[in-house]
Design a protein around this motif. Structure first.
Motif, PDB file in Angstrom:
ATOM      1  N   MET A   1       0.713  -1.279   0.035  1.00 51.13           N
ATOM      2  CA  MET A   1      -0.043   0.062   0.016  1.00 51.13           C
ATOM      3  C   MET A   1       0.893   1.374  -0.169  1.00 51.13           C
ATOM      4  N   SER A   2       0.701   2.175  -0.913  1.00 53.19           N
ATOM      5  CA  SER A   2       1.376   3.422  -1.009  1.00 53.19           C
ATOM      6  C   SER A   2       1.036   4.345   0.338  1.00 53.19           C
ATOM      7  N   GLY A   3       2.015   4.773   0.772  1.00 48.53           N
ATOM      8  CA  GLY A   3       2.022   5.878   1.867  1.00 48.53           C
ATOM      9  C   GLY A   3       3.123   6.813   1.746  1.00 48.53           C
ATOM     10  N   PRO A   4       3.143   7.733   2.645  1.00 52.24           N
ATOM     11  CA  PRO A   4       4.484   8.584   2.765  1.00 52.24           C
ATOM     12  C   PRO A   4       5.649   7.980   3.174  1.00 52.24           C
ATOM     13  N   ILE A   5       6.613   8.740   2.830  1.00 52.59           N
ATOM     14  CA  ILE A   5       8.130   8.103   2.866  1.00 52.59           C
ATOM     15  C   ILE A   5       8.490   8.804   4.172  1.00 52.59           C
ATOM     16  N   VAL A   6       8.857   7.976   5.026  1.00 52.83           N
ATOM     17  CA  VAL A   6       9.189   8.502   6.611  1.00 52.83           C
ATOM     18  C   VAL A   6      10.724   8.386   6.872  1.00 52.83           C
ATOM     19  N   ILE A   7      11.529   9.165   7.018  1.00 55.57           N
ATOM     20  CA  ILE A   7      13.005   9.065   7.333  1.00 55.57           C
ATOM     21  C   ILE A   7      13.252   9.630   8.684  1.00 55.57           C
ATOM     22  N   ARG A   8      13.846   8.724   9.487  1.00 54.87           N
ATOM     23  CA  ARG A   8      13.975   9.409  10.946  1.00 54.87           C
ATOM     24  C   ARG A   8      15.696   9.050  11.229  1.00 54.87           C
ATOM     25  N   ASP A   9      16.224  10.145  11.867  1.00 57.80           N
ATOM     26  CA  ASP A   9      17.968   9.882  11.928  1.00 57.80           C
ATOM     27  C   ASP A   9      18.477   8.841  11.104  1.00 57.80           C
ATOM     28  N   LEU A  10      18.542   9.007   9.977  1.00 57.82           N
ATOM     29  CA  LEU A  10      19.331   7.971   8.983  1.00 57.82           C
ATOM     30  C   LEU A  10      20.698   8.614   8.836  1.00 57.82           C
ATOM     31  N   TYR A  11      21.427   7.469   9.171  1.00 53.73           N
ATOM     32  CA  TYR A  11      22.790   7.662   9.121  1.00 53.73           C
ATOM     33  C   TYR A  11      23.446   6.618   8.038  1.00 53.73           C
ATOM     34  N   LYS A  12      24.449   7.022   7.378  1.00 56.47           N
ATOM     35  CA  LYS A  12      25.015   6.104   6.312  1.00 56.47           C
ATOM     36  C   LYS A  12      26.712   6.413   6.602  1.00 56.47           C
ATOM     37  N   LYS A  13      27.238   5.615   7.068  1.00 56.94           N
ATOM     38  CA  LYS A  13      28.818   5.869   7.095  1.00 56.94           C
ATOM     39  C   LYS A  13      29.496   5.259   6.498  1.00 56.94           C
ATOM     40  N   TYR A  14      30.544   5.741   5.680  1.00 53.63           N
ATOM     41  CA  TYR A  14      31.677   5.115   4.852  1.00 53.63           C
ATOM     42  C   TYR A  14      32.943   5.598   5.351  1.00 53.63           C
ATOM     43  N   SER A  15      33.661   4.577   5.830  1.00 50.32           N
ATOM     44  CA  SER A  15      34.949   4.845   6.440  1.00 50.32           C
ATOM     45  C   SER A  15      34.772   5.815   7.762  1.00 50.32           C
ATOM     46  N   ASP A  16      35.364   6.878   7.894  1.00 51.64           N
ATOM     47  CA  ASP A  16      35.165   7.925   9.007  1.00 51.64           C
ATOM     48  C   ASP A  16      34.246   8.820   8.617  1.00 51.64           C
ATOM     49  N   ASN A  17      33.732   9.023   7.276  1.00 55.68           N
ATOM     50  CA  ASN A  17      32.691   9.850   7.200  1.00 55.68           C
ATOM     51  C   ASN A  17      31.215   9.731   6.771  1.00 55.68           C
ATOM     52  N   TYR A  18      30.628  10.383   7.404  1.00 55.48           N
ATOM     53  CA  TYR A  18      29.031  10.145   6.997  1.00 55.48           C
ATOM     54  C   TYR A  18      28.493  10.664   5.711  1.00 55.48           C
ATOM     55  N   ALA A  19      28.202   9.749   4.920  1.00 52.11           N
ATOM     56  CA  ALA A  19      27.482  10.421   3.893  1.00 52.11           C
ATOM     57  C   ALA A  19      26.038  11.074   4.062  1.00 52.11           C
ATOM     58  N   LEU A  20      25.364  10.148   4.936  1.00 46.90           N
ATOM     59  CA  LEU A  20      24.135  10.633   5.428  1.00 46.90           C
ATOM     60  C   LEU A  20      24.204  10.808   7.060  1.00 46.90           C
ATOM     61  N   ASN A  21      24.120  12.031   7.545  1.00 41.79           N
ATOM     62  CA  ASN A  21      24.321  12.346   9.055  1.00 41.79           C
ATOM     63  C   ASN A  21      23.101  12.529   9.855  1.00 41.79           C
ATOM     64  N   GLY A  22      22.309  11.849  10.255  1.00 39.67           N
ATOM     65  CA  GLY A  22      21.198  12.185  10.820  1.00 39.67           C
ATOM     66  C   GLY A  22      19.993  12.848  10.151  1.00 39.67           C
ATOM     67  N   LEU A  23      19.630  12.403   9.137  1.00 35.67           N
ATOM     68  CA  LEU A  23      18.938  12.840   8.196  1.00 35.67           C
ATOM     69  C   LEU A  23      17.537  12.649   8.514  1.00 35.67           C
ATOM     70  N   ASN A  24      16.444  13.482   8.552  1.00 37.39           N
ATOM     71  CA  ASN A  24      14.983  13.323   8.903  1.00 37.39           C
ATOM     72  C   ASN A  24      14.159  13.946   7.678  1.00 37.39           C
ATOM     73  N   LEU A  25      13.218  13.402   7.380  1.00 41.83           N
ATOM     74  CA  LEU A  25      12.512  13.897   6.126  1.00 41.83           C
ATOM     75  C   LEU A  25      11.343  13.041   5.846  1.00 41.83           C
ATOM     76  N   THR A  26      10.332  13.786   5.595  1.00 38.86           N
ATOM     77  CA  THR A  26       8.825  13.257   5.649  1.00 38.86           C
ATOM     78  C   THR A  26       8.412  13.633   4.105  1.00 38.86           C
ATOM     79  N   ILE A  27       8.052  12.653   3.112  1.00 35.91           N
ATOM     80  CA  ILE A  27       7.519  13.087   1.881  1.00 35.91           C
ATOM     81  C   ILE A  27       6.285  12.391   1.785  1.00 35.91           C
ATOM     82  N   ASP A  28       5.330  13.551   1.402  1.00 35.11           N
ATOM     83  CA  ASP A  28       3.898  12.765   1.410  1.00 35.11           C
ATOM     84  C   ASP A  28       3.542  12.188   0.095  1.00 35.11           C
ATOM     85  N   THR A  29       2.651  11.353   0.007  1.00 33.39           N
ATOM     86  CA  THR A  29       2.193  11.016  -1.434  1.00 33.39           C
ATOM     87  C   THR A  29       1.685  12.086  -2.481  1.00 33.39           C
TER      88      THR A  29
END
Lengths: 258, 537
Positions: free
Chosen positions: A1-29
């Motif tokens: 079922m389609s619904g909003p995209i919810v992103i909370r405290d998203l981290y993606k770490k490569y080596s010592d660096n964060y490509a995503l550093n605590g990202l928060n986002l809501t995208i409505d349909t």
């Protein structure tokens, strides 16, 4: 079922660096959502996580009720993804490729045939459908990648630099298609460096910088947040990504080249 | 500053390794940025891989030379072993250069060099391949040469041996690159058509025919005039070319052969050099011609949609990507030539009726081991950047593995059934054994290749956007895969032997019992592997 995209405290770490550093986002349909940012700001990483192509380091991500890590197959069936560089089977023809993608996605043959006919004609590649993909130009490959991403009428359409290599006619068709998608309650997310396109097409925009969102909202929201009623997206982008004063750089460059 | 040619040579090799792991979590978690550390990591991995290959070749060759240590070993036996090792060196050089050129072509690694003024680009490719991969296999010839020196004190034998190893390696490289270009031109043609497909398959057969002719000339020189009558009387020249141990060792015992050895070495060295100079630029130009340079055309097309359905499309996609890309197809066929020397020697030099069914079976099972190992690898690396497509689609890994395995099964049956029939015919086996053994071999192939493919597929690093030979550890990965396949296949064989022995006190006189137990175990293994693969996430 389609619904909003919810992103909370998203981290993606490569080596010592964060490509995503605590990202928060809501995208409505029903939105066309633009992700902007300088090179290396984390746009592709974010989009690949949403498509279940890359695992996050930590955080919470949901597309509707589905988790891209645990419900990978379900998420992939709801998403259409156009990668930054078209990844295709070069020894197949576009027709064979569409047929392969549609079968795997479980689309009925008559539906597939109708959609393929309409899409290849709309994108002007009907004379290329029996050529090997390996022999096609970059722009045509990009069209093949776009068609294969939208052919199953996905709930979420994610385009990473999806306008790359498109001729003006195809770019216009794609923009109209994106609007049509959104009007049917589907969600479109795309990253681009062409700020005019983002400004004219997107309902909402995020600007990413160093793995974080530095501003998010409609164009009006952003103008009022920046306190510059007349500014366009390029001014806002350059100001927020630390590149607003390019004059000295350009002057130095001119001197160097002389 | 390092010479630009050396830099490019190294860069091409690093690029291949980098492409294999660039988006993997393992790599990206260590190196967010490129630069010196990442380059040194990649260089290090190339050096380690090179060292490991060299050591494995030395160990392999030393084990084979072991019977000739001490006073009991005859020169004739050592010569035969040396001969086999040089043939092996040539096969390895051909296969390794085929993979090298395949990766270059698939990933358009020469495109960035197009605008650069590089002279003798083929030489750059040769030095890149030879320095970082090809020269490692020369070590396979060293132990018997040292053994010969330690027994007879002939330093000239070592010198000749190394020169010949070098010539054979260049020859292998030239052959590999020529085959690669020859078979790839089919794929570059613009339109998909029946005649293109036929031409592509014919090209493969031409390559196979050349190989067969070459192998016949090496093993059965006296039969060459039967194939080409005009060569009657010239067969000794082919023997001469293949008779490397004679040239390496002969001079020690026959003084007159010393000069003959030097002249032969110079002559063949010169011929290979001429071939290198003449063919090299053509090959480089071909590699540099990208498909995008082909002129487009316009015509209104009728749509002819291909066959449809989940499994059908999935399997047809595998067949199309393998059979249309002749480089992939040739990678499936060439491994058979590795085992032809064994098969031919059993068929023509051994008394097949007296050597017993176990020797026949081991010869046939070697086909399964080689095909299962190579096919599993080739089927996965043939995905290339398509792996991103597969990973973005909602398909279970198990289904992908089943579809890929179908292509391998078809090619395996195409190769193994005729070989088995010829073997059994020569050995005078009863007809029912044909069916039992073919069933046994196919079951063994399917179950081992399912396990192999599952293992390899799960090794694809998370987030990878492309796969190539180096995604699985290059030569070392292949050696491990080989060992894994041997262990898988020999397990039922060992149990069957023990079972037959337990029942009758010997297994040699009871082939039907042995094959039946083995076939049942392989079939049980197949069912287990299928279940295992189906549940793979």
């Amino acid at each position: 079922m389609s619904g909003p995209i919810v992103i909370r405290d998203l981290y993606k770490k490569y080596s010592d660096n964060y490509a995503l550093n605590g990202l928060n986002l809501t995208i409505d349909t029903g939105q066309i959502y633009g992700i902007l940012g300088p090179n290396g700001s984390g746009k592709t990483t974010l989009l690949r996580i949403l498509c279940s192509l890359l695992e996050m380091t930590s955080g919470y991500v949901r597309l509707g009720e589905f988790n891209p890590v645990e419900d990978s197959e379900k998420v992939k069936s709801m998403v259409g993804y156009v990668p930054e560089t078209p990844a295709l089977y070069e020894s197949l023809t576009p027709l064979e490729y569409f047929s392969f993608v549609c079968s795997v996605r479980g689309i009925r043959q008559d539906v597939m045939e109708r959609r393929v006919r309409n899409l290849v004609e709309a994108f002007g590649i009907s004379d290329k459908v029996d050529d090997f993909i390996g022999s096609l130009s970059f722009g045509t490959k990009q069209k093949v990648a776009i068609i294969s991403a939208i052919i199953h009428d996905p709930d979420y359409l994610i385009l990473d630099e999806g306008m790359n290599g498109l001729d003006p006619r195809s770019a216009k068709i794609l923009k109209d298609l994106l609007q049509d998608f959104a009007s049917h309650g589907k969600t479109v997310i795309f990253s681009t460096h062409i700020l005019e396109v983002a400004e004219s097409v997107c309902n909402r925009i995020s600007i990413l910088f160093n793995g974080k969102i530095v501003i998010e909202g409609t164009m009006e929201d952003m103008r009022s947040e920046m306190g510059q009623k007349q500014s366009n997206l390029e001014d806002i982008f350059l100001k927020l990504t630390g590149d607003e004063d390019l004059k000295p750089v350009i002057e130095t460059l001119k001197r160097t080249l002389r | 500053m390092k010479s630009p040619r050396a830099f490019i040579g190294k860069r091409i090799m690093i690029e291949q390794r980098y492409l294999a792991i660039k988006n993997s979590n393992r790599f990206t978690s260590r190196f967010r940025k490129g630069g010196e550390k990442a380059t040194s990591y990649l260089s290090q991995s190339i050096k380690i891989s090179y060292a490991a290959s060299s050591v494995s070749f030395i160990i392999f060759s030393t084990i084979l030379s072991e019977p000739y240590f001490g006073s009991a070993g005859s020169l004739r036996g050592l010569s035969n072993l040396t001969f086999l090792l040089y043939v092996y060196l040539m096969m390895i050089s051909i296969y390794s250069s085929l993979i090298f050129f395949n990766t270059i072509k698939t990933n358009s690694l020469l495109e960035p060099l197009n605008p650069l003024p590089i002279r003798s680009g083929y030489g750059v490719l040769w030095s890149s391949w030879f320095r970082y991969t090809g020269s490692a296999s020369i070590f396979v010839t060293i132990p018997p040469l040292i053994l010969f020196y330690s027994k007879f004190g002939s330093i000239a034998g070592i010198a000749f041996g190394i020169v010949w190893a070098f010539i054979i390696t260049i020859f292998g490289f030239l052959a590999g690159s020529t085959i690669s270009v020859f078979v790839s031109s089919h794929f570059n043609e613009r339109r998909r058509s029946f005649s293109n497909s036929i031409r592509g398959i014919l090209r493969i057969f031409v390559v196979i025919a050349i190989f067969l002719f070459f192998e016949t000339s090496v093993y059965l020189p006296k039969d060459i005039p039967f194939i080409i009558p005009s060569l009657s009387g010239l067969e000794s020249y082919f023997v001469f070319f293949a008779n490397i141990p004679y040239l390496i060792y002969g001079h020690y015992f026959f003084t007159s052969q010393y000069l003959y050895g030097i002249l032969a070495t110079l002559l063949y060295g010169f011929l290979v050099y001429i071939f290198y100079k003449k063919v090299g630029p053509l090959i480089y130009n071909d590699l540099n011609t990208t498909s995008a340079q082909l002129s487009p055309g316009f015509e209104k097309k009728q749509f002819h949609f291909p066959a449809y359905g989940f499994y059908r499309s999935l399997i047809m996609k595998e067949f199309r990507t393998i059979f249309r890309k002749s480089q992939n197809l040739i990678l499936l066929f060439i491994p058979v030539f590795f085992i032809l020397p064994t098969l031919i020697s059993v068929l023509f030099y051994g008394d097949i009726q007296s050597i017993g069914f176990s020797s026949v079976y081991y010869s046939l099972i070697s086909v399964v081991v080689v095909c299962s190992s190579f096919y599993s690898l080739v089927m996965i690396i043939s995905e290339g950047s398509g792996i991103e497509v597969l990973k973005s689609l909602p398909i279970k890994t198990g289904k992908i593995i089943f579809a890929k395995n179908m292509v391998g099964i078809v090619v395996f049956m195409f190769i193994s059934i005729p070989i088995t029939v010829v073997f059994l015919f020569y050995s005078g086996s009863p007809l029912y054994l044909y069916f039992i053994i073919i069933f046994d071999l196919i079951s063994a192939y399917i179950f081992s290749s399912l396990f192999n493919m599952r293992r390899l597929y799960r090794k694809i690093p998370d987030g990878s956007s492309t796969v190539n030979f180096y995604s699985f550890g290059g030569n070392i990965g292949l050696a491990i895969l080989f060992a894994f396949t041997i262990a898988l296949i020999m397990l039922p064989v060992g149990i069957s032997m023990a079972g037959t022995y337990e029942l009758f006190g010997s297994y040699a006189g009871h082939p039907v019992v042995f094959y039946s137990i083995n076939g049942s175990l392989n079939f049980a293994g197949l069912l287990m592997a299928a279940r295992f693969v189906r549940n793979t996430v």
